[in-house]
Design a protein around this motif. Sequence first.
Motif, short mmCIF file in Angstrom:
data_model
loop_
_atom_site.label_atom_id
_atom_site.label_comp_id
_atom_site.label_asym_id
_atom_site.label_seq_id
_atom_site.Cartn_x
_atom_site.Cartn_y
_atom_site.Cartn_z
N HIS A 132 48.69 23.26 14.39
CA HIS A 132 48.78 23.68 15.79
C HIS A 132 49.77 24.84 15.82
N ARG A 169 49.91 17.09 14.17
CA ARG A 169 49.69 18.46 13.68
C ARG A 169 50.81 19.41 14.09
N ARG A 231 54.47 11.74 19.47
CA ARG A 231 53.69 10.58 19.89
C ARG A 231 52.94 10.01 18.69
N GLN A 233 49.79 9.05 16.98
CA GLN A 233 48.43 9.59 17.20
C GLN A 233 47.39 8.50 16.92
N LEU A 273 54.88 16.93 23.69
CA LEU A 273 54.21 16.30 24.82
C LEU A 273 52.69 16.27 24.57
C1 NCD Z 1 50.03 17.71 20.93
C2 NCD Z 1 48.68 17.93 20.32
O1 NCD Z 1 47.66 17.88 20.98
O2 NCD Z 1 48.71 18.19 19.14
N1 NCD Z 1 50.30 18.23 22.15
C3 NCD Z 1 50.28 19.56 22.42
O3 NCD Z 1 49.37 20.27 22.10
N2 NCD Z 1 51.32 20.06 23.11
C4 NCD Z 1 50.67 16.43 20.58
C5 NCD Z 1 49.99 15.11 20.81
O4 NCD Z 1 48.82 15.01 21.16
O5 NCD Z 1 50.67 14.11 20.65
#
Ligand code: NCD
Length: 341
Positions: A132, A169, A231, A233, A273
């Motif tokens: 990400h 990620r 979080r 996953q 988040l």
């Molecule tokens: C996350 C993701 O989707 O990777 N959030 C984000 O993009 N800010 C983190 C997650 O889903 O826990």
Amino acid sequence: MSHHLLTVDSLNRESVDHLLRVAARMEPIAQRRQVTRVLEGAVLGNLFFEASTRTRVSFNAAFCRLGGSVCDTTGFTFSSMAKGESLYDTSRVMSGYCDAIVMRHPDQGSVAEFAAATNVPVINGGDGPGEHPSQALLDLYTIDKEFQRLGKSLTGAHILLTGDLKYGRTVHSLIKLLSLYGPLRITLVSPPGLEMPSKLIDLVASRGHHIEQRDSLASDFADLDVVYTTRIQKERFTDEMNESFQGLSDDFMVNRDFLDHRCSQSTIVMHPLPRDSRPGANDLNVDLNGDPRLAIFRQTDNGIPMRMAIFATLLNVDALIEKELHPVRWYVPTQTGTLDR
Ligand code: NCD
């Protein structure tokens, strides 16, 4: 920097420093004091095949704040992929409609496969447990801004990454990005089975950083500069893991008690988040809301200037921003959100 942003691996210190500088120049626009139209006429395709609030909306808002327009599609159900269309075909089709594409997809490697079929810039908005990169860039931008405010430097900083380091990620991209700076002390704390992949640990160690794994937060972190929580996953767990995983124990809880008793007054708390606020999730505790060390909403705000910087750089208008600025004409509150900055 390549014309796509698929992985942090395509960035080096020079290209990251450039993005940090361009993001800083975007602040007056992101804070709704000035307006630019450098992307007037350009169209972004925002393709999200996985749940998202901030990444999807902030990419969208960032493109609009540069003067462009956005077309989007969310979920498989309403896209032709539900009819069996391949990534290759979707990519060829979207390339005829858009000047840049952001894509999020549940499969690792899928965004790179999509990008291979187009010469329109593609940004990876999250590919399963892969990477990400835009989140890592906004995280680094946040750390840099917070450190400037606190009179700290990335050289010698101590950063704790905790939570689901296996499937998260954001931390995969962030640890690689951080390893371009420093030297750093990086501590990793995750529940058993959710550890950071060893190839990432080896990469960071090979770049001269001190990296250490601990099995709980119940130790001293008095010199900690950043705690970055994530979080669990669960959506990426195998059936077997879903059965055996009992939820996070108190040993992994980032809350006011942890910050007050194990960290310091200048430790900042970050999280990409969303945080899981359901009972028993033991994600980042809401008892830190209102604590100035909680940087999570400053972090989400920083997503706009950094994503503007990414678009401006990939689309080659980064040098035009200053020449194109006009004052905002609409009502803007002096401060947005609650008063806990
Ligand atoms: C996350 C993701 O989707 O990777 N959030 C984000 O993009 N800010 C983190 C997650 O889903 O826990």
